[in-house]
Every structure is written in C-alpha cells, then in structure tokens.
Design an enzyme around this catalytic site. Sequence first.
Site, mmCIF file in Angstrom:
data_model
loop_
_atom_site.group_PDB
_atom_site.id
_atom_site.type_symbol
_atom_site.label_atom_id
_atom_site.label_comp_id
_atom_site.label_asym_id
_atom_site.label_seq_id
_atom_site.Cartn_x
_atom_site.Cartn_y
_atom_site.Cartn_z
ATOM 1 N N LYS A 22 0.835 -1.216 0.000
ATOM 2 C CA LYS A 22 0.000 0.000 0.000
ATOM 3 C C LYS A 22 0.869 1.265 0.000
ATOM 4 C CE LYS A 22 -1.802 1.694 4.069
ATOM 5 N NZ LYS A 22 -1.396 3.092 4.273
ATOM 6 N N ASN A 23 1.858 1.284 0.904
ATOM 7 C CA ASN A 23 2.618 2.526 1.059
ATOM 8 C C ASN A 23 3.600 2.777 -0.075
ATOM 9 O OD1 ASN A 23 1.167 2.999 3.323
ATOM 10 N ND2 ASN A 23 2.808 2.504 4.774
ATOM 11 N N CYS A 119 -5.384 12.951 12.062
ATOM 12 C CA CYS A 119 -6.205 11.742 12.049
ATOM 13 C C CYS A 119 -6.015 11.063 13.377
ATOM 14 C CB CYS A 119 -5.850 10.832 10.886
ATOM 15 S SG CYS A 119 -4.339 9.977 11.125
ATOM 16 N N ARG A 124 -0.083 14.723 12.455
ATOM 17 C CA ARG A 124 0.413 14.469 11.099
ATOM 18 C C ARG A 124 0.601 15.739 10.275
ATOM 19 N NH1 ARG A 124 -1.739 8.743 8.957
ATOM 20 N NH2 ARG A 124 0.294 8.883 7.966
ATOM 21 N N GLN A 128 6.898 19.983 6.512
ATOM 22 C CA GLN A 128 8.144 19.625 5.808
ATOM 23 C C GLN A 128 7.921 19.527 4.292
ATOM 24 O OE1 GLN A 128 11.160 19.536 7.570
ATOM 25 N NE2 GLN A 128 9.684 20.334 9.064
ATOM 26 N N ASP A 308 4.131 1.069 12.027
ATOM 27 C CA ASP A 308 2.996 0.343 11.446
ATOM 28 C C ASP A 308 2.934 -1.121 11.900
ATOM 29 O OD1 ASP A 308 2.447 2.689 10.168
ATOM 30 O OD2 ASP A 308 3.001 2.021 8.165
ATOM 31 N N VAL A 330 7.030 7.762 16.864
ATOM 32 C CA VAL A 330 6.732 8.370 15.552
ATOM 33 C C VAL A 330 5.418 9.156 15.584
ATOM 34 C CG1 VAL A 330 6.384 7.919 13.092
ATOM 35 C CG2 VAL A 330 8.050 6.566 14.388
ATOM 36 N N ARG A 400 -8.652 -0.431 4.224
ATOM 37 C CA ARG A 400 -7.710 0.512 3.596
ATOM 38 C C ARG A 400 -6.409 -0.192 3.237
ATOM 39 N NH1 ARG A 400 -5.588 4.534 7.194
ATOM 40 N NH2 ARG A 400 -4.384 4.892 5.344
HETATM 41 C C1 LIG Z 1 1.001 6.230 2.876
HETATM 42 C C2 LIG Z 1 2.193 6.028 3.728
HETATM 43 O O1 LIG Z 1 3.286 5.796 3.242
HETATM 44 N N1 LIG Z 1 2.002 6.073 5.056
HETATM 45 C C3 LIG Z 1 3.097 5.837 5.949
HETATM 46 C C4 LIG Z 1 3.910 7.100 6.084
HETATM 47 O O2 LIG Z 1 3.033 8.127 6.524
HETATM 48 P P1 LIG Z 1 3.504 9.652 6.441
HETATM 49 O O3 LIG Z 1 4.237 9.874 5.183
HETATM 50 O O4 LIG Z 1 2.310 10.482 6.716
HETATM 51 O O5 LIG Z 1 4.483 9.706 7.672
HETATM 52 P P2 LIG Z 1 5.649 10.735 7.986
HETATM 53 O O6 LIG Z 1 6.953 10.007 7.966
HETATM 54 O O7 LIG Z 1 5.498 11.919 7.111
HETATM 55 O O8 LIG Z 1 5.298 11.169 9.476
HETATM 56 C C5 LIG Z 1 6.062 10.764 10.596
HETATM 57 C C6 LIG Z 1 5.934 11.824 11.690
HETATM 58 O O9 LIG Z 1 6.421 13.064 11.201
HETATM 59 C C7 LIG Z 1 5.483 14.102 11.414
HETATM 60 N N2 LIG Z 1 5.563 15.058 10.279
HETATM 61 C C8 LIG Z 1 5.533 14.588 9.009
HETATM 62 C C9 LIG Z 1 5.580 15.457 7.939
HETATM 63 C C10 LIG Z 1 5.672 16.838 8.177
HETATM 64 O O10 LIG Z 1 5.708 17.682 7.269
HETATM 65 N N3 LIG Z 1 5.717 17.259 9.469
HETATM 66 C C11 LIG Z 1 5.646 16.408 10.537
HETATM 67 O O11 LIG Z 1 5.675 16.830 11.691
HETATM 68 C C12 LIG Z 1 4.137 13.388 11.471
HETATM 69 O O12 LIG Z 1 3.170 14.147 12.183
HETATM 70 C C13 LIG Z 1 4.491 12.082 12.148
HETATM 71 O O13 LIG Z 1 4.464 12.228 13.539
HETATM 72 O O14 LIG Z 1 4.963 6.883 7.015
HETATM 73 C C14 LIG Z 1 4.519 6.586 8.355
HETATM 74 C C15 LIG Z 1 5.739 6.475 9.245
HETATM 75 O O15 LIG Z 1 6.482 5.378 8.916
HETATM 76 C C16 LIG Z 1 3.687 5.300 8.328
HETATM 77 O O16 LIG Z 1 3.136 5.096 9.595
HETATM 78 C C17 LIG Z 1 2.562 5.399 7.296
HETATM 79 O O17 LIG Z 1 1.971 4.122 7.131
HETATM 80 C C1 LIG Z 2 -0.727 4.770 9.102
HETATM 81 C C2 LIG Z 2 -0.796 4.060 7.973
HETATM 82 O O1 LIG Z 2 -1.132 4.538 6.758
HETATM 83 P P1 LIG Z 2 -1.540 6.008 6.303
HETATM 84 O O2 LIG Z 2 -0.318 6.858 6.339
HETATM 85 O O3 LIG Z 2 -2.009 5.800 4.904
HETATM 86 O O4 LIG Z 2 -2.605 6.481 7.255
HETATM 87 C C3 LIG Z 2 -0.481 2.608 7.948
HETATM 88 O O5 LIG Z 2 -0.316 2.063 6.839
HETATM 89 O O6 LIG Z 2 -0.396 1.992 9.011
#
Ligand SMILES: CC(=O)N[C@H]1[C@@H](OP(=O)(O)OP(=O)(O)OC[C@H]2O[C@@H](n3ccc(=O)[nH]c3=O)[C@H](O)[C@@H]2O)O[C@H](CO)[C@@H](O)[C@@H]1O
Ligand SMILES: C=C(OP(=O)(O)O)C(=O)O
Length: 445
Positions: A22-23, A119, A124, A128, A308, A330, A400
């Site tokens: 998925k990711n 969420c 989230r 960045q 995850d 995280v 999902r």
């Molecule tokens: C679709 C997908 O690939 N989802 C994955 C992706 O989510 P996603 O890409 O949303 O995760 P990020 O690595 O961006 O987020 C990690 C942490 O960084 C923080 N953050 C992120 C971006 C930003 O601009 N500012 C900020 O503060 C977020 O709030 C969170 O606490 O990586 C996560 C961390 O491995 C996984 O749990 C999700 O399954």
């Molecule tokens: C948190 C997850 O995904 P998403 O970033 O799509 O919410 C996940 O795959 O566990």
Amino acid sequence: MDKIIIRGGRRLSGNVRVHGAKNAVLPIIAASILAEDGASTIHEVPGLDDVYAISEVIKALNVEITYDDQKEILLVNAQGLSAVEAPYEWVRKMRASFLVMGPLLARKGQAKIPLPGGCAIGSRGIDQHLKGFEAMGAKVEIGQGYIFASVAGRLKGTKIYLDLPSVGATENIMMAASMAEGMTVIENAAQEPEIVDLANYLNAMGARVRGAGTDTIRIEGVERMHGAVHSVIPDRIEAGTFMVAAAITRGDVTIENAIIDHLKPAVAKLREMGVEVEEVENGVRVCCENPLKTIDVKTLPHPGFPTDMQAQFMAMMLSVPGTSLITETVFENRFMHVDEFKRMGSVIKIEGRTSFVTGGTRLTGAKVKATDLRAGAALILAGLICEGETEITELHHIDRGYVRIVEKFKALGADIERHNTPVVQLVKDESESEAVVSSTEASLA
Ligand SMILES: CC(=O)N[C@H]1[C@@H](OP(=O)(O)OP(=O)(O)OC[C@H]2O[C@@H](n3ccc(=O)[nH]c3=O)[C@H](O)[C@@H]2O)O[C@H](CO)[C@@H](O)[C@@H]1O
Ligand SMILES: C=C(OP(=O)(O)O)C(=O)O
C-alpha cells in the site's frame, strides 16, 4: 454493520502470499501524473480502498486510469492532465492523496489541495512538504481549508534539510524535484523501502534520482517524463502481520513474496522473543514451538522498528508471560488499540509514550472496534488467542490496507468469518421523513 468474527484457539499453518505494498503504490500512482508522454503499466497493485481513493483523485485531474482487479494491473495515462484541484471528498478519506501536490506543481506549476488534517493516530503535519516546495521557489498559501501552491516557470533544484525523516515529505519533494530545473538534494531523507521503490519507478519514467534508501537523495531535474512499466514491492507490513499471526498462535507459516531484508527489525524482535524465522526460496517461514521471552520495542523511522507494526507486536506481547515494553516515538497518539485489548482482559498500562504490556493473562473474546488500520489487524491477531468469540467492527480501517484478509487467515486454519451488512439506504418520502430501505445482514466468508 460489517463485522469480523473470530473464535480463538487455532494454531495457524500453511502458506500465505502478500500483496503489493500500500505505502509504495500510493506515491507511485501519484507519480504517474508526471508522465507527459505514454502511459504507465503498474503491476502488483493491491485492490485496496486506498488505491481506489487515490485513483479517484487522479481521475478528477482528467487522467485516464483503469484497474484490472483480477490481474492487479493498473494503467495510467496522464497525457490529458488538465485540472489542478484535488477533490475534498477523496483527500478527506485518505491523507496520502496529498502526494499529488509535488507532481502537480512540477508538471502544471500549480496545485490546490484540501488540507489533509490530522487523524486518529496523531496530528500528522505537512510543514516539511511545504518547506520543500517553498525552497524550490513555490509560493504556498493556505486559506478556506485549502493549500494553494504555485510557481512561475519551473521549480528550482536546491538543498533541503528535513527536520525529521518524513516519508511523505521525502516522496513529495522527490517527485517535484524530478522535473525541476537543476539539482535537488534532500538531506535527512526517509530511507524506507517504499522510497526506493518510488525512486526506481521515477527513474524508469526518465527521472534521475540517486541515493534513495540512504539519508541523502540527489535528484537532477529533467524536462519531460514518460510512462513506464513497474512492479510494486511486496507489502512488508502485511508480511509482518502474518509473521506475528504465525508466532502468536505458535504455528508454522510461510509468508510468500515477503522480502526478509525489508523486515529486519520485526525479524530481529521475533528472534529475540525465541520465534524461529528463516528465509526460504519464495519468502519467509515463521514457526514457534518454544516458550517465548518478553521484549522491549521502540518505534523509529526506517531502519528502526516500524510504527505500522507496533499494534501487532503489542498483540504478540499479550501471549508472552511477563512484562514487555513498547515506546511509540513516531506518532503521538498511536495506542488506541490498548483500550480495545483491555476489553479482552489484557493488562496494559500507558505512561506517556510507553506501554507496559503484561502478557500471559487469560484473554477472552469481546466486542471491539478497529480504531485505525493496524489497530484493526492487531485485534484480529489478539482474537486468534482469545477464549471464545471476538467481534470486530469499524472494518473500513482494515479495508484501507489489507486485501482479502479474512480469506487469508481462514486458509491458514483460523476460525474467522466476515459478515457484511449492505449499506443502509435512507430515502426521503414526500413528507421528508427518513425511511430505512435495506438492512439485511449477509454472511460473506
Ligand atoms: C502512505 C504512507 O506511506 N504512510 C506511511 C507514512 O506516513 P507519512 O508519510 O504520513 O508519515 P511521515 O513520515 O510523514 O510522518 C512521521 C511523523 O512526522 C510528522 N511530520 C511529518 C511530515 C511533516 O511535514 N511534518 C511532521 O511533523 C508526522 O506528524 C508524524 O508524527 O509513514 C509513516 C511512518 O512510517 C507510516 O506510519 C505510514 O503508514
Ligand atoms: C498509518 C498508515 O497509513 P496512512 O499513512 O495511509 O494512514 C499505515 O499504513 O499503518
């Protein structure tokens, strides 16, 4: 109300094949809109609700997209890309739709996307992502619930240091930089296998991305990109979930299509507990016969232990006598499954970001709800070792990220079934009163 019913106590054995990740597939679908020439053919695309959701976002941009769910092949033809606004009703359903911002900015010079918002598992942020686009010359405005980004001419390559190795920000910036003018360097980049898969796809589309999988990624921008053929990597989180399923039931399961190198932290922790994990020709075999030991786990960005897999490992810890610890670094709110586990009789104490899990207590089936995707998977795992019947609702979270999960568990010997209720339709009669048309319950599995 859709529900999964599990009667615990069965030892799982046999083979299960994991789907495409998925990711990995979500950013890959977003990246497809960079192609001005030709179409893309993407193999190993799982038929997940999230895949359908991002496909709807892409369609709204006037991109042609067709999915063969039998062959799991997705065709994307983005030559006609004309719109720049992602529809609220789909972005609201899935945060990853925000990944179309980078490709839209690169190709059309503008993008309008609803704020994805927080969420259940945490706030989230997207700061960045936006910091990266601004550093490349984009003007970013936020108003009326939307983010509007635009650039006159092409984005400009530059050096971007991420405050934290965000997966989504690394992907969004990589995609934008692929068609920027000059060289972009992302420092403190995320290193997940899904980043490498995206880089491979971008390169097959004509981009020049180097260093993906390390903390420094260099992207030399190109003027045009084209469609490509790509096969999505196997889902390491789905694989990890079935590894835990084998271990928690003290079973013997071969997880086909799993790549052990992508699973190092989960494999290390299972082995530390005393679970046998071996690489086999077509995947990974997990078997468990000996008494297990408690462990401590701390979630971290890759190559650390994946957040995850945190909920699934908490389920695993419930089966091992003694106290295990999980620290979640995280996401700030990813312990919602604890209250659900407690309904099953578990003993877990949360202090700040750490959960103290006392395993080996008697667990009994209960009515529980999936509070997010991996929490839902973890409840299935716990249900496998509960006495009696567990009923899980809020299955849209599970849908999902897992394809035919009930069928897969059933094939391994679990006593599990899914009951789907056709959507209750509300219609207004002439006096404007609402009437229920259908609420019959159907058993599917
Ligand atoms: C679709 C997908 O690939 N989802 C994955 C992706 O989510 P996603 O890409 O949303 O995760 P990020 O690595 O961006 O987020 C990690 C942490 O960084 C923080 N953050 C992120 C971006 C930003 O601009 N500012 C900020 O503060 C977020 O709030 C969170 O606490 O990586 C996560 C961390 O491995 C996984 O749990 C999700 O399954
Ligand atoms: C948190 C997850 O995904 P998403 O970033 O799509 O919410 C996940 O795959 O566990």
